[in-house]
Write a protein that holds these residues in place. Structure first.
Motif, PDB file in Angstrom:
ATOM      1  N   TYR A 198      -1.908  10.783 -10.788  1.00 40.40           N
ATOM      2  CA  TYR A 198      -1.367  12.103 -10.440  1.00 40.40           C
ATOM      3  C   TYR A 198      -2.033  12.691  -9.205  1.00 40.40           C
ATOM      4  O   TYR A 198      -1.465  13.510  -8.510  1.00 40.40           O
ATOM      5  CB  TYR A 198      -1.517  13.070 -11.625  1.00 40.40           C
ATOM      6  N   GLU A 199      -3.277  12.257  -8.905  1.00 41.78           N
ATOM      7  CA  GLU A 199      -3.986  12.875  -7.775  1.00 41.78           C
ATOM      8  C   GLU A 199      -3.417  12.407  -6.435  1.00 41.78           C
ATOM      9  O   GLU A 199      -3.577  13.085  -5.431  1.00 41.78           O
ATOM     10  CB  GLU A 199      -5.499  12.613  -7.855  1.00 41.78           C
ATOM     11  N   THR A 200      -2.690  11.263  -6.394  1.00 41.92           N
ATOM     12  CA  THR A 200      -2.104  10.809  -5.122  1.00 41.92           C
ATOM     13  C   THR A 200      -0.575  10.876  -5.126  1.00 41.92           C
ATOM     14  O   THR A 200       0.042  11.006  -4.074  1.00 41.92           O
ATOM     15  CB  THR A 200      -2.527   9.358  -4.779  1.00 41.92           C
ATOM     16  N   GLY A 201       0.037  10.758  -6.291  1.00 44.88           N
ATOM     17  CA  GLY A 201       1.501  10.713  -6.342  1.00 44.88           C
ATOM     18  C   GLY A 201       2.134  12.059  -6.031  1.00 44.88           C
ATOM     19  O   GLY A 201       1.621  13.104  -6.434  1.00 44.88           O
ATOM     20  N   ILE A 202       3.230  12.039  -5.286  1.00 43.55           N
ATOM     21  CA  ILE A 202       4.060  13.244  -5.088  1.00 43.55           C
ATOM     22  C   ILE A 202       5.478  12.859  -5.501  1.00 43.55           C
ATOM     23  O   ILE A 202       6.043  11.893  -4.988  1.00 43.55           O
ATOM     24  CB  ILE A 202       4.038  13.723  -3.619  1.00 43.55           C
ATOM     25  N   ASP A 203       6.029  13.609  -6.449  1.00 40.94           N
ATOM     26  CA  ASP A 203       7.300  13.246  -7.088  1.00 40.94           C
ATOM     27  C   ASP A 203       8.492  13.810  -6.302  1.00 40.94           C
ATOM     28  O   ASP A 203       8.795  15.004  -6.367  1.00 40.94           O
ATOM     29  CB  ASP A 203       7.280  13.805  -8.523  1.00 40.94           C
ATOM     30  N   ALA A 204       9.171  12.931  -5.554  1.00 42.17           N
ATOM     31  CA  ALA A 204      10.327  13.370  -4.757  1.00 42.17           C
ATOM     32  C   ALA A 204      11.458  13.897  -5.647  1.00 42.17           C
ATOM     33  O   ALA A 204      12.240  14.752  -5.222  1.00 42.17           O
ATOM     34  CB  ALA A 204      10.836  12.209  -3.903  1.00 42.17           C
ATOM     35  N   ASN A 205      11.539  13.409  -6.895  1.00 42.83           N
ATOM     36  CA  ASN A 205      12.626  13.851  -7.778  1.00 42.83           C
ATOM     37  C   ASN A 205      12.462  15.306  -8.202  1.00 42.83           C
ATOM     38  O   ASN A 205      13.427  16.078  -8.209  1.00 42.83           O
ATOM     39  CB  ASN A 205      12.699  12.953  -9.016  1.00 42.83           C
ATOM     40  N   THR A 206      11.226  15.693  -8.568  1.00 39.91           N
ATOM     41  CA  THR A 206      11.044  17.098  -8.958  1.00 39.91           C
ATOM     42  C   THR A 206      11.135  18.005  -7.721  1.00 39.91           C
ATOM     43  O   THR A 206      11.554  19.156  -7.831  1.00 39.91           O
ATOM     44  CB  THR A 206       9.719  17.322  -9.702  1.00 39.91           C
ATOM     45  N   MET A 207      10.764  17.465  -6.548  1.00 39.21           N
ATOM     46  CA  MET A 207      10.961  18.224  -5.306  1.00 39.21           C
ATOM     47  C   MET A 207      12.466  18.508  -5.102  1.00 39.21           C
ATOM     48  O   MET A 207      12.867  19.593  -4.710  1.00 39.21           O
ATOM     49  CB  MET A 207      10.430  17.441  -4.099  1.00 39.21           C
ATOM     50  N   MET A 208      13.264  17.473  -5.376  1.00 38.87           N
ATOM     51  CA  MET A 208      14.723  17.667  -5.271  1.00 38.87           C
ATOM     52  C   MET A 208      15.176  18.746  -6.251  1.00 38.87           C
ATOM     53  O   MET A 208      16.062  19.544  -5.955  1.00 38.87           O
ATOM     54  CB  MET A 208      15.456  16.350  -5.553  1.00 38.87           C
ATOM     55  N   GLY A 209      14.544  18.778  -7.418  1.00 34.25           N
ATOM     56  CA  GLY A 209      14.886  19.796  -8.411  1.00 34.25           C
ATOM     57  C   GLY A 209      14.765  21.206  -7.848  1.00 34.25           C
ATOM     58  O   GLY A 209      15.620  22.059  -8.093  1.00 34.25           O
ATOM     59  N   ARG A 247      10.182   2.968 -13.446  1.00 37.09           N
ATOM     60  CA  ARG A 247       9.791   3.875 -14.528  1.00 37.09           C
ATOM     61  C   ARG A 247       8.321   4.304 -14.403  1.00 37.09           C
ATOM     62  O   ARG A 247       7.931   5.347 -14.894  1.00 37.09           O
ATOM     63  CB  ARG A 247      10.034   3.151 -15.850  1.00 37.09           C
ATOM     64  N   TYR A 248       7.495   3.487 -13.754  1.00 35.53           N
ATOM     65  CA  TYR A 248       6.056   3.735 -13.719  1.00 35.53           C
ATOM     66  C   TYR A 248       5.524   4.061 -12.329  1.00 35.53           C
ATOM     67  O   TYR A 248       4.338   3.890 -12.068  1.00 35.53           O
ATOM     68  CB  TYR A 248       5.310   2.520 -14.301  1.00 35.53           C
ATOM     69  N   VAL A 249       6.423   4.523 -11.465  1.00 31.61           N
ATOM     70  CA  VAL A 249       6.000   4.828 -10.086  1.00 31.61           C
ATOM     71  C   VAL A 249       6.498   6.221  -9.700  1.00 31.61           C
ATOM     72  O   VAL A 249       7.659   6.556  -9.958  1.00 31.61           O
ATOM     73  CB  VAL A 249       6.558   3.774  -9.094  1.00 31.61           C
ATOM     74  N   TYR A 250       5.592   7.024  -9.123  1.00 22.31           N
ATOM     75  CA  TYR A 250       6.030   8.307  -8.573  1.00 22.31           C
ATOM     76  C   TYR A 250       7.126   8.054  -7.545  1.00 22.31           C
ATOM     77  O   TYR A 250       6.976   7.188  -6.672  1.00 22.31           O
ATOM     78  CB  TYR A 250       4.850   9.025  -7.894  1.00 22.31           C
ATOM     79  N   ALA A 251       8.217   8.792  -7.647  1.00 21.25           N
ATOM     80  CA  ALA A 251       9.354   8.561  -6.747  1.00 21.25           C
ATOM     81  C   ALA A 251       8.990   8.968  -5.324  1.00 21.25           C
ATOM     82  O   ALA A 251       8.623  10.113  -5.083  1.00 21.25           O
ATOM     83  CB  ALA A 251      10.569   9.367  -7.220  1.00 21.25           C
ATOM     84  N   ALA A 252       9.110   8.015  -4.405  1.00 15.03           N
ATOM     85  CA  ALA A 252       8.790   8.304  -3.002  1.00 15.03           C
ATOM     86  C   ALA A 252       9.944   9.012  -2.312  1.00 15.03           C
ATOM     87  O   ALA A 252       9.745   9.687  -1.298  1.00 15.03           O
ATOM     88  CB  ALA A 252       8.460   7.012  -2.264  1.00 15.03           C
ATOM     89  N   GLN A 253      11.136   8.808  -2.853  1.00 14.86           N
ATOM     90  CA  GLN A 253      12.284   9.416  -2.197  1.00 14.86           C
ATOM     91  C   GLN A 253      13.378   9.742  -3.206  1.00 14.86           C
ATOM     92  O   GLN A 253      13.587   9.003  -4.174  1.00 14.86           O
ATOM     93  CB  GLN A 253      12.849   8.452  -1.145  1.00 14.86           C
TER      94      GLN A 253
END
Ligand SMILES: [Zn+2]
Length: 388
Positions: A198-209, A247-253
């Protein structure tokens, strides 16, 4: 007047046109295209005695232009009908041209081979009776309206008239325009990381939300506006969305497509500006929020003035022949009229009654086709009359 309209000719022509497969090949892999139907219409125009020209905007797919020269001193008019149809999936007998209970059935009977038959019937009636309008009359039978509108694009590049009638089916009502549409791509960018990081991942899907929340508010807001007097409000929705890879990767896009059904006053740049303002605001609130807005493809809306001479000529002819007020309304979906309108050709839309356009059972009411032919004839002679 009254002009004698050859009902048998129009019915026979309509049935012949329905029996020709002219499914747009851009929509169905087995679509036959407009080659055969163009040859038929070209022959019909020559037999009527008109000058004929053709264009080939796409390989093997011809526009046919019939010309009835005016006597002089009147306005010129262009009649437009598309010769392509959508596909025939799910239809029992798409090319039957069967006549039952005063209806002709088959793909394109309603949308819009009946209108092409009516235009031919009208021109034949004028020529047979030696009636020459004041101004030139063009009948343009165009390809590809159901996909990319390459046909009418080629017409406006080479032909001009003072006004046009798009003969799309309207149930004999007078249509003054329609909304436009734009597909706009939205992409949010995150940062890929293992699902545990969580400290490096940025979730593009929730950003889209976050952006979707803004778009939903916009959608609700637009449809509560009065909008355009003829066309009503514009609307937006998000028909496509795709984000992430595992399923196990923060969405990059995350990529979404928005469709905006527009009204006059809204164009590509104004729509992009509205969406960009959402992006800028969300980025200011959280610098990690990153998104891009990219317009993909679209067409503008169109609305003709109710007091335009072509609207008056068609409305008055329809009123006289139908004996009821033919109304003046805006259609929800897009038509080639926007292309004619942006080429400076005032355009109104009227055509016969029926149903099942793009559906499994399609038909047109023969009575309405004959009535439509009469409306076309009277409107043409009125609009094109010398000194008109
Ligand atoms: Zn159509």
């Amino acid at each position: 007047m009254p002009l004698s309209i050859d009902h048998d000719y129009i019915t026979r022509t309509l049935v012949d046109l329905v029996r020709i497969n002219s499914v747009n090949p851009s929509l169905a892999a087995d679509g036959a295209g407009e080659g055969e139907i163009a040859a038929y219409i070209e022959g019909a125009l020559r037999r009527i005695g008109l000058d004929v020209e053709t264009q080939e905007p796409l390989s093997g797919r011809k526009n046919v232009i019939g010309m009835l020269p005016g006597a002089g001193g009147g306005r010129s008019l262009m009649l437009n009908a598309h010769t392509d149809t959508v596909g025939v999936e799910g239809m029992a007998a798409p090319f039957s041209g069967d006549i039952r209970d005063g209806r002709v059935y088959g793909r394109g009977a309603f949308d819009m081979k009946a209108s092409a038959a009516a235009c031919l019937g009208m021109l034949k009636a004028l020529v047979d009776e030696g009636i020459q309008p004041g101004g030139d009359v063009y009948f343009t039978a165009v390809i590809d309206e159901e996909a990319g509108s390459a046909g009418t694009e080629a017409i406006v590049a080479n032909y001009h008239a003072d006004a046009a009638i798009i003969t799309e089916p309207t149930g004999l009502r007078v249509c003054g325009g329609h909304r436009g549409f734009w597909n706009i791509e939205i992409t949010t960018t995150g940062r890929a990381a293992h699902g545990s990081h969580y400290e490096t991942g940025i979730d593009a899907n929730t950003m889209m939300g976050r952006l979707l929340v803004e778009i939903e508010k916009l959608a609700q807001d637009l449809i509560t506006q009065a909008g355009h007097p003829l066309l009503g409000p514009s609307s937006v929705h998000v028909p496509l969305i795709q984000g992430g890879t595992s399923r196990y990767v923060y969405a990059a896009q995350c990529r979404a497509e928005l469709e905006w059904r527009s009204i006059p006053g809204e164009d590509r740049d104004s729509m992009v500006a509205v969406l960009q303002a959402f992006v800028d605001r969300l980025h200011t609130a959280d610098p990690q929020f990153r998104a891009t807005i990219t317009p993909l493809f679209g067409r503008d809306s169109y609305a003709v003035a109710p007091d335009a001479p072509i609207v008056q000529a068609v409305s008055q002819a329809a009123q006289r022949i139908r004996g009821v007020d033919p109304g003046f309304y805006g259609e929800k979906w897009w038509m080639d009229s926007a292309l004619l309108g942006s080429a400076g050709i005032e355009t109104v839309i009227i055509g016969p009654a029926g149903g099942g356009a793009h559906a499994a059972v399609e038909w047109v009411e023969l009575d309405s086709v004959m009535m439509f032919t009469r409306i076309l004839a009277e409107a043409t002679l009125d609009f094109c009359r010398a000194g008109g």
